[in-house]
Scaffold this motif. Structure first.
Motif, short mmCIF file in Angstrom:
data_model
loop_
_atom_site.label_atom_id
_atom_site.label_comp_id
_atom_site.label_asym_id
_atom_site.label_seq_id
_atom_site.Cartn_x
_atom_site.Cartn_y
_atom_site.Cartn_z
N MET A 1 0.26 -30.47 -22.31
CA MET A 1 0.66 -30.07 -23.65
C MET A 1 1.92 -30.80 -24.10
O MET A 1 2.01 -31.27 -25.23
CB MET A 1 0.92 -28.57 -23.67
N GLN A 4 0.96 -34.20 -25.13
CA GLN A 4 0.28 -34.19 -26.44
C GLN A 4 1.29 -34.08 -27.57
O GLN A 4 1.20 -34.79 -28.57
CB GLN A 4 -0.69 -33.00 -26.47
N GLN A 5 2.27 -33.20 -27.39
CA GLN A 5 3.30 -33.05 -28.43
C GLN A 5 4.10 -34.34 -28.57
O GLN A 5 4.50 -34.71 -29.66
CB GLN A 5 4.25 -31.89 -28.11
N ASN A 8 2.01 -36.69 -30.62
CA ASN A 8 2.08 -36.27 -32.03
C ASN A 8 3.40 -36.70 -32.64
O ASN A 8 3.45 -37.23 -33.75
CB ASN A 8 1.98 -34.75 -32.15
N LEU A 12 4.14 -39.51 -35.72
CA LEU A 12 4.85 -39.13 -36.93
C LEU A 12 6.14 -39.94 -37.05
O LEU A 12 6.51 -40.42 -38.13
CB LEU A 12 5.17 -37.64 -36.84
N TYR A 218 -4.11 -40.45 -41.71
CA TYR A 218 -3.81 -39.48 -40.66
C TYR A 218 -4.04 -38.06 -41.16
O TYR A 218 -4.69 -37.25 -40.51
CB TYR A 218 -2.35 -39.68 -40.26
N TYR A 219 -3.50 -37.73 -42.33
CA TYR A 219 -3.66 -36.38 -42.87
C TYR A 219 -4.98 -36.22 -43.61
O TYR A 219 -5.51 -35.14 -43.71
CB TYR A 219 -2.52 -36.06 -43.84
N LEU A 221 -5.28 -36.49 -46.75
CA LEU A 221 -5.04 -35.80 -48.02
C LEU A 221 -3.71 -36.26 -48.58
O LEU A 221 -2.72 -36.29 -47.87
CB LEU A 221 -4.97 -34.30 -47.72
N SER A 261 8.09 -32.36 -33.98
CA SER A 261 6.86 -32.00 -33.29
C SER A 261 7.13 -31.01 -32.16
O SER A 261 6.42 -30.01 -32.01
CB SER A 261 6.23 -33.29 -32.76
N ALA A 264 8.15 -27.65 -33.70
CA ALA A 264 7.01 -26.90 -34.23
C ALA A 264 6.17 -26.34 -33.09
O ALA A 264 5.63 -25.25 -33.17
CB ALA A 264 6.16 -27.80 -35.12
N GLY A 265 6.05 -27.10 -32.02
CA GLY A 265 5.20 -26.68 -30.92
C GLY A 265 5.83 -25.60 -30.06
O GLY A 265 5.17 -24.64 -29.67
N SER A 269 6.60 -23.05 -35.75
CA SER A 269 6.07 -23.97 -36.75
C SER A 269 6.47 -23.54 -38.16
O SER A 269 6.42 -24.31 -39.09
CB SER A 269 4.56 -24.02 -36.66
N GLU A 270 6.89 -22.26 -38.27
CA GLU A 270 7.28 -21.79 -39.60
C GLU A 270 8.56 -22.47 -40.07
O GLU A 270 8.83 -22.56 -41.24
CB GLU A 270 7.49 -20.28 -39.59
N LYS A 272 9.47 -25.66 -39.26
CA LYS A 272 9.36 -27.07 -38.92
C LYS A 272 10.30 -27.93 -39.75
O LYS A 272 11.05 -28.75 -39.22
CB LYS A 272 7.92 -27.51 -39.14
N ASP A 273 10.26 -27.74 -41.06
CA ASP A 273 11.09 -28.57 -41.92
C ASP A 273 12.58 -28.28 -41.75
O ASP A 273 13.42 -29.12 -42.01
CB ASP A 273 10.70 -28.38 -43.39
N LYS B 170 1.82 -17.69 -44.54
CA LYS B 170 3.04 -16.99 -44.93
C LYS B 170 3.04 -16.53 -46.39
O LYS B 170 4.09 -16.15 -46.90
CB LYS B 170 4.29 -17.86 -44.68
N GLY B 200 2.89 -18.58 -38.19
CA GLY B 200 2.71 -18.99 -39.58
C GLY B 200 2.83 -20.49 -39.70
O GLY B 200 3.44 -21.16 -38.86
N GLY B 210 1.31 -30.03 -34.29
CA GLY B 210 2.21 -29.33 -33.37
C GLY B 210 1.71 -27.94 -33.05
O GLY B 210 1.59 -27.55 -31.88
N THR B 214 -0.04 -26.44 -29.39
CA THR B 214 0.41 -25.23 -28.71
C THR B 214 -0.72 -24.22 -28.60
O THR B 214 -0.93 -23.58 -27.56
CB THR B 214 1.60 -24.60 -29.46
N GLN B 238 -7.82 -31.41 -38.23
CA GLN B 238 -6.88 -31.87 -37.22
C GLN B 238 -7.16 -31.20 -35.87
O GLN B 238 -6.89 -31.78 -34.82
CB GLN B 238 -5.45 -31.61 -37.68
#
Lengths: 300, 374
Positions: A1, A4-5, A8, A12, A218-219, A221, A261, A264-265, A269-270, A272-273, B170, B200, B210, B214, B238
């Motif tokens: 894991m 993997q992170q 990722n 990014l 990648y996304y 979108l 990454s 978030a992992g 993840s809430e 992240k920014d 959220k 969330g 990410g 997990t 994804q």
């Protein structure tokens, strides 16, 4: 894991680094924060989708998917290069010798203009990247790495290596470094500094376009608003590495991608920014020159 | 002289800026996310209401007057929703069909409540929309406590999952639905079903690798997502790219063709709770044909909006007046056989009969898959 992170995060990070390079090169030469740079990246993402769509329509993709993708990349890069060139000519060059704040405000204005221009021209709904990419990937031990992630990593590293070579080994690269050191002196020695500045904007925009097309792949979108957040993240990466320092932007990009990454992992993840901006604040307080940046000498 | 002319001009502009109450027009409104990443839903609502209004106008209008439709764009933003609601109130709107998102409907309904204007949401499923007991608030869709329960029954009875991951965006809707699902799962699972991961994500974000990585390490049998289709589509796409083969179970916020557009082949086999397919009923065919002719293929909520508009217009007709309070009273006491079923409201403004079933994504479209037994 963890592996993997890391993958990722590096993927990014490569994209962040490509955008951060445009910020940092312009800052290195002009001392200007080009806040419209994120929009160039966003336009690159749109152009990638548009050109790939066109190439698919013309039947290029059925002939060879690689050719279609390469064509979409190239066209998007050329187009964005033209955007970068025009941006500098219209919004920054007339303000070259005015107060420091003037070009900054002009940059913010251009950012708002480009965002709304794309929204009006392309609509406010999300654009979906054509589903043509092969899925699957390779196994790295227990960790699956998708072809797309590999492609993004390899392409961004190759572009960065190319840039490094260009700046260190070519005549124009040398001229860029000279201009960054001292505008007027470079001009006196016969360097056409206007041309060098234009070249810097074009190169930065081409890199941003590559980042944009890759992120669209990648996304899967894009919308007209993605340049805002990406711009701030790339700015953070550039500051983290030391703004004005090319190697710093690369390092900062990868570090930011990894931290986001992993954050978030493992943490949440809430938020992240929040990690990205926390880093920006901490760097600005503790080490404003960034990891690789040097203390800037006051110009006499 | 110049000054006087300028002054007169300004007055003229101000006068024309104020909405004049035309006596020969009855004004109703529709609100939802008309622009932005959820604009597809907003426009589905607008089309559904527009169709109903056109039918009434063609048949001679309402109370001898023409019906005029106002459209409001809340951009699925609670603040914008309140601004739109205030604009409607100031324009003398008699009733509102909307909003789409629970997070927009709830704050906007406060404004409508103060102005005593009836509001019928075709899609906001959060319990709080009607649980505040406002007499002017109605919905023609189900509630998330019902929906979450059906999803939980499906997971326990049909999929027989043991380990479940729960994600949400959220928002009022997404987090609420995920909460109801988890609550019902604890109750129905009787200790045999374990929630192994719950978190969330950020609405508008595009990268969920990410979280998914997990989640993968927790080894769930499936994951539930409370949220809307842009994030839902990216999540499943994804997830497949990250090598997660597990199914996604989600709610009515994801059931839209754009979900398949975003996710592509990864959308296959996604389970979604939604009301039963009513577009196949014989009663729906006339409206369906008209809708297709005007706007193309209807979205999942087009006919909920159409029915909501029918209820509102019928309510105004029965009240015999453009008084919001009287219209709300009329809607509470009436029964309307709509395309989406029999619409009759309880004291809170919820439907007396609602039913959720599970749909599955197959071949790029959605079809009914499972119905909870008695």
């Amino acid at each position: 894991m963890l592996l993997q992170q890391l993958v990722n995060g590096l993927t990014l990070g490569g994209v962040y680094a490509l955008i951060a390079l445009g910020y940092t090169m312009v800052y290195g030469i002009l001392g200007l924060l080009n806040f419209a740079h994120g929009e160039i990246y966003m336009i690159g993402a749109y152009l990638g989708i548009i050109f790939l769509g066109l190439l698919i329509q013309w039947g290029v993709a059925t002939h060879s998917l690689i050719l279609a993708l390469a064509g979409a990349f190239l066209l998007a890069a050329l187009y964005c290069g033209a955007y970068g060139f025009t941006l500098e000519r219209i919004a920054y060059r007339p303000l070259r010798h005015s107060h420091r704040l003037a070009p900054l405000i002009s940059a913010i204005g251009m950012s708002i203009f480009l965002q709304n221009y794309v929204m009006l021209a392309q609509g406010s709904a999300d654009k979906v990247f054509p589903h043509v990419l092969p899925s699957g990937g390779v196994m790295l031990g227990q960790t699956p790495v998708s072809y797309l992630q590999l492609f993004i990593l390899v392409t961004s590293v190759a572009l960065m290596a190319g840039l490094h070579f260009f700046v260190k080994r070519t005549k124009l690269g040398k001229a860029m470094r000279a201009t960054a050191q001292d505008h007027r002196m470079a001009g006196l020695l016969g360097i056409n500094t206007n041309q060098v500045i234009s070249a810097t904007f074009i190169i930065g925009s081409v890199l941003a376009a590559a980042a944009g097309v890759m992120i669209a792949m990648y996304y899967g979108l894009v919308n007209f608003f993605i340049g805002y957040m990406a711009g701030i993240k790339a700015f953070t990466a550039a500051v983290l590495g030391g703004i004005g320092h090319i190697g710093g932007a690369m390092l900062g990009g990868f570090l930011l991608g990894l931290m986001e990454s992993l954050g978030a992992g493992y943490l949440s993840s809430e938020y992240k920014d929040v990690f990205a901006f926390l880093i920006l604040i901490v760097v600005l307080i503790v080490r404003p020159t960034g990891l690789l940046g040097e203390r800037q000498r006051e110009r006499v | 002289m110049m000054l006087r002319v300028a002054g007169a001009l300004m007055l003229a502009v101000m006068a024309s800026g104020c909405p004049s109450k035309q006596p020969d027009v009855i004004r109703i409104a529709v609100a939802g996310p008309m622009t932005g990443d959820q604009s597809k839903q907003g426009n589905d609502l607008k089309n559904g209401v527009e169709l109903a209004v056109a039918e009434w106008n063609d048949a001679g209008g309402l109370l001898g007057k023409r019906i005029e439709l106002m459209v409001g764009d809340d951009q699925h933003d609670p603040k914008q929703a309140v601004a739109v609601a205030n604009k409607f109130v100031n324009s003398g709107v008699v009733g509102v069909v909307g909003h789409w998102n629970s997070s927009a409907s709830i704050p906007a309904s406060e404004v409508y409540h103060r102005a005593e204007i009836p509001m019928i949401t075709p899609a906001s499923t959060n319990p709080q929309v009607t649980d505040r007991g406002y007499v002017n608030v109605f919905r023609v869709c189900g509630r998330d406590d019902q929906q979450g329960r059906v999803a939980a029954r499906f997971v326990v009875e049909k999929l027989q999952a043991k380990r479940v991951a729960v994600l949400h965006d959220k928002t009022t809707y997404g987090q609420g639905l995920a909460g109801e699902f988890t609550r019902a799962l604890d109750e129905l699972g009787g200790g045999r079903v374990e929630v192994v991961y719950a978190t969330g994500i950020i609405q508008g974000d595009k990268d969920f690798r990410g979280v998914l990585t997990t989640m993968k390490s927790k080894n769930p049998d499936l994951f539930f997502f409370g949220g809307i289709y842009p994030e839902g589509g990216l999540l499943i796409k994804q997830a497949r790219e990250a090598g997660l083969a597990l199914p996604m179970v989600s709610g009515d916020g994801v059931i839209d063709p754009v979900f398949v557009q975003i996710a592509g082949g990864a959308a296959e086999g996604t389970y979604l709770t939604f009301s039963p397919d009513t577009t196949k009923l014989p009663g729906a065919q006339a409206a369906l044909a008209k809708y297709r002719q005007r706007y193309g293929e209807p979205g999942p909520y087009s006919f909920y909006a159409y029915d909501a508009a029918q209820v509102l217009l019928e309510g105004i007709k029965r009240a015999g007046a453009v008084n919001g309070f009287a219209v709300s009273q009329a809607i509470h006491t009436m029964t309307h056989d709509g395309i989406t079923g029999r619409l009759q409201f309880d004291a809170k403004g919820d439907l007396l009969t609602t039913q959720y079933v599970v749909w599955v994504t197959r071949g790029g479209t959605f079809e009914e898959y499972w119905k909870p037994g008695a």
